[in-house]
Design an enzyme around this catalytic site. Sequence first.
Site, PDB file in Angstrom:
ATOM      1  N   THR A  39       1.347  -1.108   0.079  1.00  7.13           N
ATOM      2  CA  THR A  39      -0.080  -0.056   0.014  1.00  7.13           C
ATOM      3  C   THR A  39       0.876   1.418  -0.248  1.00  7.13           C
ATOM      4  OG1 THR A  39      -0.336  -0.195   1.900  1.00  7.13           O
ATOM      5  CG2 THR A  39      -1.735  -1.350   1.218  1.00  7.13           C
ATOM      6  N   THR A  40       2.282   0.994   0.790  1.00 14.55           N
ATOM      7  CA  THR A  40       2.608   2.308   0.210  1.00 14.55           C
ATOM      8  C   THR A  40       3.664   2.988  -0.845  1.00 14.55           C
ATOM      9  OG1 THR A  40       4.235   0.679   2.708  1.00 14.55           O
ATOM     10  CG2 THR A  40       5.186   2.895   1.246  1.00 14.55           C
ATOM     11  N   HIS A  71      -0.208  15.831   5.704  1.00 19.09           N
ATOM     12  CA  HIS A  71      -1.391  15.981   6.030  1.00 19.09           C
ATOM     13  C   HIS A  71      -1.100  17.660   6.497  1.00 19.09           C
ATOM     14  CE1 HIS A  71      -3.855  14.364   2.637  1.00 19.09           C
ATOM     15  NE2 HIS A  71      -3.314  13.013   2.862  1.00 19.09           N
ATOM     16  N   LYS A 120     -10.808  11.550   1.309  1.00 17.75           N
ATOM     17  CA  LYS A 120     -10.352  12.841   0.767  1.00 17.75           C
ATOM     18  C   LYS A 120     -10.565  13.398  -1.085  1.00 17.75           C
ATOM     19  CE  LYS A 120      -6.724  13.794   4.259  1.00 17.75           C
ATOM     20  NZ  LYS A 120      -7.068  12.110   4.866  1.00 17.75           N
ATOM     21  N   ILE A 143      -4.684   0.449   8.126  1.00 18.29           N
ATOM     22  CA  ILE A 143      -3.731   2.474   7.927  1.00 18.29           C
ATOM     23  C   ILE A 143      -3.721   2.649   6.844  1.00 18.29           C
ATOM     24  CG2 ILE A 143      -1.761   3.085   8.222  1.00 18.29           C
ATOM     25  CD1 ILE A 143      -2.593   2.284  11.258  1.00 18.29           C
ATOM     26  N   CYS A 159      17.074  10.710 -18.819  1.00 16.54           N
ATOM     27  CA  CYS A 159      15.434  11.313 -18.228  1.00 16.54           C
ATOM     28  C   CYS A 159      16.095  12.509 -17.352  1.00 16.54           C
ATOM     29  CB  CYS A 159      13.989  10.439 -18.699  1.00 16.54           C
ATOM     30  SG  CYS A 159      13.481   9.973 -20.059  1.00 16.54           S
ATOM     31  N   CYS A 190      17.861   3.169 -20.032  1.00 22.63           N
ATOM     32  CA  CYS A 190      18.016   3.041 -18.793  1.00 22.63           C
ATOM     33  C   CYS A 190      18.373   1.341 -18.268  1.00 22.63           C
ATOM     34  CB  CYS A 190      18.152   3.207 -17.512  1.00 22.63           C
ATOM     35  SG  CYS A 190      16.659   3.710 -17.747  1.00 22.63           S
TER      36      CYS A 190
END
Lengths: 417, 481
Positions: free
Chosen positions: B45-46, B54, B257, B342, B409, B447
Amino acid sequence: MVKDRKYDVVVIGGGPGGMAAAARVAELEIKRVLLIERDLFLGGILPQCIHSGFGVKIFGKELAGPQYCQLFIDKIKKLNVDIMLGTMVLSIDEEKNIIVSGKINGIEKIQTKSIILSLGCRERTRGQLNIPGTRPSGIFTAGVVQRMVNIEGYLPGKDIVILGSGDIGLIMARRLTLEGCNVKGVYELMPFSTGLIRNIAQCLEDYDIPLFISHTVTKIYGNKRIEAVRISKVDGSLNPIRASGKRISCDTLLLSVGLIPENELSKTCGIKLDSRTNGPIVDENLQTSTEGIFACGNSLYVNDLVDNVTEDGYVAAESALNYLRGWKAKNNFIDIKAGKGIAYVVPQRVSGSSDVLFRIRPGRPARDANIEFSGLGYKKKVKRVNPGELVFIKIKKEQFTKAALPCKGVIGIDIKA
Amino acid sequence: MGEIIKKNIAIIGAGIIGCAAARELCRYRGSVIVIEKEADVSLGTTKGNSGIIHAGYAGDKGTLRFKLSHRGNVLFRKYAPELDIHIKNTGSLAHVQKKSQLSILEELLENGKKNGAVGLEIITDSDTIKKIEPNIGRNIYASLHAREACIISPYEAAIALYENAKRNLVDFLFGSKVTDISYDKSRKTFFIKTPSQTIEADFVINAAGVHSDDIARMIGDKSFYISPYRGQYLLFDSEAGEFVNCINFRVSAGKSKGITIVPTIDGNLLTGPNYEKTCKDGSITTVEGLEEVRGKASQIFPDLPYEKIITSFSGLRAISGIDDFIISSSCENKRFINAAGIQSPGLTCAFVIAEIIIEILKDLGAGLKKNSKFIPVRKKVPRFDMANISKNKKLFKINNQYSNIICRCEKVTEAEIVGAIKSGATTVDGIKFRTRAGMGRCQGGYCRLRVMKILSRELKIPFEKVTKSGKGSYIAGDRMN
């Protein structure tokens, strides 16, 4: 190896365009010439193009990419050209100072009177197509696979699906088939192939690889490595038809969906770009909007044949020499407008005081078409045009003076079926 | 049975929470291990996250999500410098389009003040809003400006915490999926099984993201479940990076949000996420989802440069049944601490959640004693900096790999890639998340093979064994003869 940090001409990019330009400058005059290449060898994309079909126009015979490349490398080595390999140009400023970075010499500043940009192009990616689904490994652009197979010596996988019928995709369909891979098909979004006609015949038909036009990939499956794709037909507005979708298992997806001229560097020195070519706006001398900076190769527009790249390199070289002789470009250019049926035209502006070679990219296939130059009163009949093949039309300078330019400084070009 | 490893504390999951907890535990003596099923940190999830710290006004009052968010913001800003986490205080704007929605902003402002947030202000003057965001649409009625909001890279934060924890002798087991946990009451020891190891630990911290309910089930804890909700994003080229100046929220009445339009810390432009229920391996993008993101973002920024999109991705939110964080000892076994559910603002709250976990451990009598050898500072490999040629020249004198640009890039040098490998990267994605090689407009076209060769050379593994992100994600197939 590099004796002096001051040059007359610096050529950026050691592919076919840059090699041709550097060689031509050194052949014609005794000048201080530098060729800068970011890879460890010269040739750009040519060393990985081991198929034949190069050089018919320039050398009068069919060569493989590495052969074509070697002829130029041999030539340059005999000429008075300084070469910097493994060196990336970071920026160019208004005074044409070039900042480079390389493993051998570190960061350096190079001064020059003129510059030829031959920066090449990059491939469009999955991200730009926004193909939905998971993000596994096994999705490659065709050029990356070409390098992986022909330079590094590894196959990408076994069961291959190719999206897009660009030339590199067609070439790789054949190459991978020859290496024992199972190429399940080439799927093209447009109702026509975007590659050269000869490549459709020689790379697909000769090997019984099916080409499906008006098809696209609408989903990617697999968490670690790609396991399958969903293929759907598209309608007349290129939107996928849901009910037509089917799952095709594969371990590799190759994308051959277009090339984009590389011009990040051109932007650093404020060169104006054409939103159609994604390359610099140039005149018939291939001079960009900045005096003394010229462009050629695939960073100017995407070419179909290396021979044409070489010829553009020669033009840029001769123009750079003219510039060093003090020749100045006019500032009241006639703008060239790509009209109906045309994807783009190079040059985008002309002086009207010399012959012009127009490079015209058709927007869609057409038979028995007229290419019309409005304002010039010039028309050319062509049997057929195809987006995969550039049309070259040379207009003599007399034609511009004769026309007396009723077009108020604009010439439109249309392809009318 | 495999190898047996004995530790005081085992953390399951190397996302931002697992890594923050591991790093916080370094302040105390005792042995810690982090067990992760993927090949690297931050791959759950990270990874798919907006990268926002926030300001601390959102969420339902009474929830932990609300209560912790401002302290989370304060702690993040406090710790980012010593961990060399790039953080930028852009501030945020939450926009409403109708007069009737003004009360939503007023409530958020009041909530923020109660939480201790400062620098909150409702702007109704469109010129002032335009001054902050020149590209905003004309149809904005009012905006809540929050000066304390910041942007970071979520995976950079996880990587920084991981590197610092490792330096302070925390062990990390990657590619190790926990398959079973048992508990010996007499020895007060957990036995955590993976396919090739058994880890014996006195305490367990469950920070397994969307899988934290499955992990809790292994000790019989059925007190909560996790529903994954997907969020899809569109990422734009750095040429569009200055399209917005701060974090922009389109306030919606729903659970999340709303859609955000944010500059990323690395100079790109990001918009998303939408909010849709999915399954635990549902981290995919869909035509409909990306259309929804576009539609909603266009309502407040009508001229978003969609032709500059370089990629799309999706992330999962680990949402618990109570729609709040669960940070407490398990009902089945006090020595098993859940850090579950979380979701947003989980990234913001990473450090404060880690603090709470420490408090729970202390209450349990875990005997945490100060570690006098704790090294709080982590330094990342210096970036080749386009803006600072003289700095780059100095770097070149120390190491000539600093002038060898591998990713054209993002201008990533060989030195940065080798540095990333030395500090723990083992895959192409690991290099990408640490150095940005492959994240630019060509998406690794130039690359990727070069990065694979460096990985092969530095890790002393054959080229074809280099993977994108661990087992099964091979890149090169068979070697040709």
